[in-house]
Design an enzyme around this catalytic site. Structure first.
Site, PDB file in Angstrom:
ATOM      1  N   THR A  11       0.817  -1.218   0.000  1.00 19.61           N
ATOM      2  CA  THR A  11       0.000   0.000   0.000  1.00 19.61           C
ATOM      3  C   THR A  11       0.851   1.268   0.000  1.00 19.61           C
ATOM      4  OG1 THR A  11      -0.097  -0.102   2.400  1.00 19.61           O
ATOM      5  CG2 THR A  11      -1.945  -1.086   1.206  1.00 19.61           C
ATOM      6  N   PHE A  14       8.173   0.867  -0.884  1.00 17.14           N
ATOM      7  CA  PHE A  14       8.842  -0.168  -1.692  1.00 17.14           C
ATOM      8  C   PHE A  14       7.833  -1.169  -2.261  1.00 17.14           C
ATOM      9  CE2 PHE A  14      12.765  -0.074   1.392  1.00 17.14           C
ATOM     10  CZ  PHE A  14      13.083   1.194   0.970  1.00 17.14           C
ATOM     11  N   ARG A  34      -2.839  -3.550   5.154  1.00 16.95           N
ATOM     12  CA  ARG A  34      -4.000  -3.325   6.029  1.00 16.95           C
ATOM     13  C   ARG A  34      -4.930  -2.267   5.472  1.00 16.95           C
ATOM     14  NH1 ARG A  34      -0.616  -1.698  11.117  1.00 16.95           N
ATOM     15  NH2 ARG A  34       0.366  -0.662   9.337  1.00 16.95           N
ATOM     16  N   ARG A  35      -4.406  -1.304   4.707  1.00 15.78           N
ATOM     17  CA  ARG A  35      -5.245  -0.184   4.257  1.00 15.78           C
ATOM     18  C   ARG A  35      -6.004  -0.572   2.986  1.00 15.78           C
ATOM     19  NH1 ARG A  35      -0.723   4.358   5.030  1.00 15.78           N
ATOM     20  NH2 ARG A  35       0.558   2.532   4.552  1.00 15.78           N
ATOM     21  N   ASN A  92       8.070  -7.655   2.571  1.00 17.30           N
ATOM     22  CA  ASN A  92       8.432  -6.240   2.631  1.00 17.30           C
ATOM     23  C   ASN A  92       7.773  -5.504   3.799  1.00 17.30           C
ATOM     24  OD1 ASN A  92       9.042  -3.448   1.353  1.00 17.30           O
ATOM     25  ND2 ASN A  92       6.797  -3.520   1.426  1.00 17.30           N
ATOM     26  N   SER A 145      17.635  -4.419   5.866  1.00 11.78           N
ATOM     27  CA  SER A 145      18.033  -3.005   6.003  1.00 11.78           C
ATOM     28  C   SER A 145      19.512  -2.949   6.345  1.00 11.78           C
ATOM     29  CB  SER A 145      17.223  -2.354   7.124  1.00 11.78           C
ATOM     30  OG  SER A 145      17.736  -1.071   7.425  1.00 11.78           O
ATOM     31  N   TYR A 158      14.643  -1.591  16.426  1.00 11.52           N
ATOM     32  CA  TYR A 158      14.485  -1.689  14.969  1.00 11.52           C
ATOM     33  C   TYR A 158      15.683  -2.442  14.386  1.00 11.52           C
ATOM     34  CZ  TYR A 158      14.028  -0.621  10.036  1.00 11.52           C
ATOM     35  OH  TYR A 158      13.927  -0.748   8.668  1.00 11.52           O
ATOM     36  N   PRO A 188      18.320  -2.172   2.127  1.00 12.50           N
ATOM     37  CA  PRO A 188      18.506  -0.767   1.745  1.00 12.50           C
ATOM     38  C   PRO A 188      18.952   0.119   2.910  1.00 12.50           C
ATOM     39  CG  PRO A 188      16.263  -1.567   1.225  1.00 12.50           C
ATOM     40  CD  PRO A 188      16.888  -2.511   2.198  1.00 12.50           C
ATOM     41  N   GLY A 189      19.595   1.205   2.524  1.00 15.04           N
ATOM     42  CA  GLY A 189      19.860   2.297   3.469  1.00 15.04           C
ATOM     43  C   GLY A 189      18.710   3.295   3.377  1.00 15.04           C
TER      44      GLY A 189
HETATM   45  P1  NDP Z   1       6.274   2.451   4.125  1.00 14.88           P
HETATM   46  O1  NDP Z   1       5.844   2.898   5.474  1.00 14.88           O
HETATM   47  O2  NDP Z   1       6.121   3.373   2.985  1.00 14.88           O
HETATM   48  O3  NDP Z   1       5.545   1.063   3.766  1.00 14.88           O
HETATM   49  C1  NDP Z   1       5.378   0.062   4.745  1.00 14.88           C
HETATM   50  C2  NDP Z   1       4.396  -0.978   4.224  1.00 14.88           C
HETATM   51  O4  NDP Z   1       4.304  -2.017   5.219  1.00 14.88           O
HETATM   52  C3  NDP Z   1       2.999  -0.417   4.026  1.00 14.88           C
HETATM   53  O5  NDP Z   1       2.459  -0.906   2.822  1.00 14.88           O
HETATM   54  C4  NDP Z   1       2.220  -0.974   5.209  1.00 14.88           C
HETATM   55  O6  NDP Z   1       0.870  -1.237   4.810  1.00 14.88           O
HETATM   56  C5  NDP Z   1       2.941  -2.292   5.459  1.00 14.88           C
HETATM   57  N1  NDP Z   1       2.734  -2.742   6.832  1.00 14.88           N
HETATM   58  C6  NDP Z   1       3.199  -2.176   7.979  1.00 14.88           C
HETATM   59  N2  NDP Z   1       2.747  -2.858   9.040  1.00 14.88           N
HETATM   60  C7  NDP Z   1       1.973  -3.867   8.557  1.00 14.88           C
HETATM   61  C8  NDP Z   1       1.210  -4.888   9.149  1.00 14.88           C
HETATM   62  N3  NDP Z   1       1.146  -5.041  10.491  1.00 14.88           N
HETATM   63  N4  NDP Z   1       0.527  -5.752   8.363  1.00 14.88           N
HETATM   64  C9  NDP Z   1       0.567  -5.624   7.008  1.00 14.88           C
HETATM   65  N5  NDP Z   1       1.282  -4.679   6.382  1.00 14.88           N
HETATM   66  C10 NDP Z   1       1.959  -3.803   7.154  1.00 14.88           C
HETATM   67  O7  NDP Z   1       7.806   2.023   4.304  1.00 14.88           O
HETATM   68  P2  NDP Z   1       8.893   1.392   3.299  1.00 14.88           P
HETATM   69  O8  NDP Z   1       8.333   1.122   1.987  1.00 14.88           O
HETATM   70  O9  NDP Z   1      10.097   2.225   3.408  1.00 14.88           O
HETATM   71  O10 NDP Z   1       9.204   0.059   4.092  1.00 14.88           O
HETATM   72  C11 NDP Z   1       9.104  -1.233   3.535  1.00 14.88           C
HETATM   73  C12 NDP Z   1      10.153  -2.117   4.191  1.00 14.88           C
HETATM   74  O11 NDP Z   1      11.443  -1.617   3.915  1.00 14.88           O
HETATM   75  C13 NDP Z   1      10.052  -2.209   5.705  1.00 14.88           C
HETATM   76  O12 NDP Z   1      10.294  -3.546   6.090  1.00 14.88           O
HETATM   77  C14 NDP Z   1      11.182  -1.297   6.187  1.00 14.88           C
HETATM   78  O13 NDP Z   1      11.660  -1.678   7.451  1.00 14.88           O
HETATM   79  C15 NDP Z   1      12.196  -1.541   5.110  1.00 14.88           C
HETATM   80  N6  NDP Z   1      13.237  -0.538   4.917  1.00 14.88           N
HETATM   81  C16 NDP Z   1      12.920   0.786   4.723  1.00 14.88           C
HETATM   82  C17 NDP Z   1      13.935   1.705   4.514  1.00 14.88           C
HETATM   83  C18 NDP Z   1      13.682   3.155   4.342  1.00 14.88           C
HETATM   84  O14 NDP Z   1      14.597   3.959   4.610  1.00 14.88           O
HETATM   85  N7  NDP Z   1      12.510   3.563   3.905  1.00 14.88           N
HETATM   86  C19 NDP Z   1      15.337   1.268   4.435  1.00 14.88           C
HETATM   87  C20 NDP Z   1      15.536  -0.128   4.675  1.00 14.88           C
HETATM   88  C21 NDP Z   1      14.524  -0.988   4.879  1.00 14.88           C
HETATM   89  P3  NDP Z   1      -0.434  -0.940   5.706  1.00 14.88           P
HETATM   90  O15 NDP Z   1      -0.086   0.186   6.628  1.00 14.88           O
HETATM   91  O16 NDP Z   1      -1.501  -0.631   4.699  1.00 14.88           O
HETATM   92  O17 NDP Z   1      -0.683  -2.239   6.403  1.00 14.88           O
HETATM   93  C1  8X3 Z   2      15.672   1.944   7.333  1.00 13.45           C
HETATM   94  C2  8X3 Z   2      16.968   2.632   7.213  1.00 13.45           C
HETATM   95  O1  8X3 Z   2      18.751   3.964   8.445  1.00 13.45           O
HETATM   96  O2  8X3 Z   2      16.445   4.289   9.159  1.00 13.45           O
HETATM   97  O3  8X3 Z   2      15.813   0.581   7.534  1.00 13.45           O
HETATM   98  O4  8X3 Z   2      17.593   2.270   9.709  1.00 13.45           O
HETATM   99  S1  8X3 Z   2      17.453   3.297   8.708  1.00 13.45           S
END
Ligand code: NDP
Ligand code: 8X3
Length: 257
Positions: A11, A14, A34-35, A92, A145, A158, A188-189
Site C-alpha cells: 500500500t 517499496f 492493512r489499508r 516487505n 536493512s 528496529y 537498503p539504506g
Molecule cells: P512504508 O511505510 O512506505 O511502507 C510500509 C508498508 O508495510 C505499508 O504498505 C504498510 O501497509 C505495510 N505494513 C506495515 N505494518 C503492517 C502490518 N502489520 N501488516 C501488514 N502490512 C503492514 O515504508 P517502506 O516502503 O520504506 O518500508 C518497507 C520495508 O522496507 C520495511 O520492512 C522497512 O523496514 C524496510 N526498509 C525501509 C527503509 C527506508 O529507509 N525507507 C530502508 C531499509 C529498509 P499498511 O499500513 O496498509 O498495512
Molecule cells: C531503514 C533505514 O537507516 O532508518 O531501515 O535504519 S534506517
C-alpha cells in the site's frame, strides 16, 4: 512466462513500487496490506494497465495484518485456485516505531516492530512455503536493512528486528536449499517513503529532516532491484544485496551537501 508475485506491504513505499514494477512487466501480482482503500485503488490502477492478461488475472488484493497469524493463514489458504501458485514472495511489510535510547524505549513501539518485522515475516513465509516446496521452485525476497547489518544510536529494537531478518534470510536459504527455492535479502539504506513518518508517529517535519541535504533512495530503486534478482538464470541466486544512496556509506556516515 508471467510469474505470480505476492508482496506484503504493497500500500506504500517499496511494496507499492514493486507491485507496479512487476505488473508493468506483465507479471501477476498479489498485493497485500492493512489499508483496504489503498489496496483497492492500486488494484484498479494495475488492472487498467495494457497487457496480454485479462484485467482480473493481473492483480489480486488480500487484506490482512501480518501480525495476525490466523488472518495470514486464512488469506493464503483462501486464495482462488488461479492465484494459489506463488512464484515469488516479497516479505516487505515492516516499520520502525520511535527513535529513542533503550532506557526510554516505548514498549508498544517495541512490540509493533518485533511483531511485524520478525513474527509477521515468519507467519507469511510459513504459509507460502509449502506450495513452493511441493513444486520445488520459488523465490523468497526479504527486505532487510542496513540496520540489519550494523547498529546505530537509538536504533536498538528496529536494528534488532532487521538483524533477525538478516539471520532468517540465511537460515531460510540453508533449510530450503534441497528444494531449489531461492532466498534473497535486499538491505537498503536511507529511502524516502512513509517510513520516517511512521517512525516519528506522524511528525512529517521531523521525517523530512532525515533526508535533508542528500538524495535518498526512491521506492522505484528498490523495486528495480527486487525485479532484477528475479530475472537471473535458474542457477543464480543473489543471497544479499546492500544498497544505499551514493551519499551514504553506512548507517552513521552520511554526506549532506
Ligand atoms: P512504508 O511505510 O512506505 O511502507 C510500509 C508498508 O508495510 C505499508 O504498505 C504498510 O501497509 C505495510 N505494513 C506495515 N505494518 C503492517 C502490518 N502489520 N501488516 C501488514 N502490512 C503492514 O515504508 P517502506 O516502503 O520504506 O518500508 C518497507 C520495508 O522496507 C520495511 O520492512 C522497512 O523496514 C524496510 N526498509 C525501509 C527503509 C527506508 O529507509 N525507507 C530502508 C531499509 C529498509 P499498511 O499500513 O496498509 O498495512
Ligand atoms: C531503514 C533505514 O537507516 O532508518 O531501515 O535504519 S534506517
Amino acid at each position: 512466462m508471467p510469474k505470480a508475485i505476492l508482496i506484503t506491504g504493497a500500500t506504500s513505499g517499496f511494496g507499492e513500487a514493486t507491485a507496479r514494477r512487476f505488473a508493468a512487466e506483465g507479471h501477476r501480482v498479489i498485493i497485500t496490506g492493512r489499508r483496504k482503500e489503498r489496496l483497492e485503488a492500486l488494484r484498479q490502477e494495475l488492472e487498467g494497465l495494457h497487457g496480454t492478461l485479462d484485467a482480473h488475472d493481473r492483480v489480486h488484493a488480500l487484506h490482512f495484518d501480518v501480525r495476525d497469524h490466523d488472518a495470514v493463514v486464512h488469506a493464503i489458504a483462501a486464495l482462488p485456485q488461479a492465484w494459489s501458485t506463488i512464484d515469488v514472495l516479497v516479505n516487505n511489510a515492516g516499520l520502525a516505531a520511535g527513535l529513542d535510547p533503550i532506557q526510554d524505549g516505548n514498549l508498544e513501539d517495541w512490540e509493533r516492530m518485533l511483531d511485524t518485522n520478525v513474527k509477521g515475516l515468519l507467519y507469511v513465509t510459513r504459509a507460502v512455503i509449502p506450495g513452493m516446496i511441493a513444486r520445488k521452485a520459488g523465490h523468497i525476497i526479504n527486505i532487510g536493512s542496513t540496520a540489519g547489518k550494523e547498529v546505530y544510536p537509538k536504533g536498538n529494537v528496529y536494528c534488532a528486528s532487521k538483524h533477525a531478518v538478516d539471520a532468517l534470510t540465511k537460515a531460510f536459504r540453508q533449510d530450503l536449499l534441497p528444494y531449489g527455492i531461492k532466498v534473497s535479502q535486499i538491505a537498503p539504506g536511507m529511502a524516502e517513503t512513509e517510513f520516517s513518518v511512521v517512525r516519528f508517529h506522524g511528525d512529517e517535519t521531523r521525517a523530512k529532516q532525515v533526508y535533508q541535504g542528500l538524495q535518498p533512495l526512491r521506492p522505484e530503486d528498490i523495486a528495480e532491484l527486487v525485479h532484477y534478482v528475479t530475472t537471473l538464470p535458474a542457477h543464480v541466486c543473489v543471497n544479499d544485496l546492500v544498497v544505499t544512496p551514493t551519499a551514504q556509506a553506512n548507517s552513521t556516515t552520511v554526506f549532506r551537501g
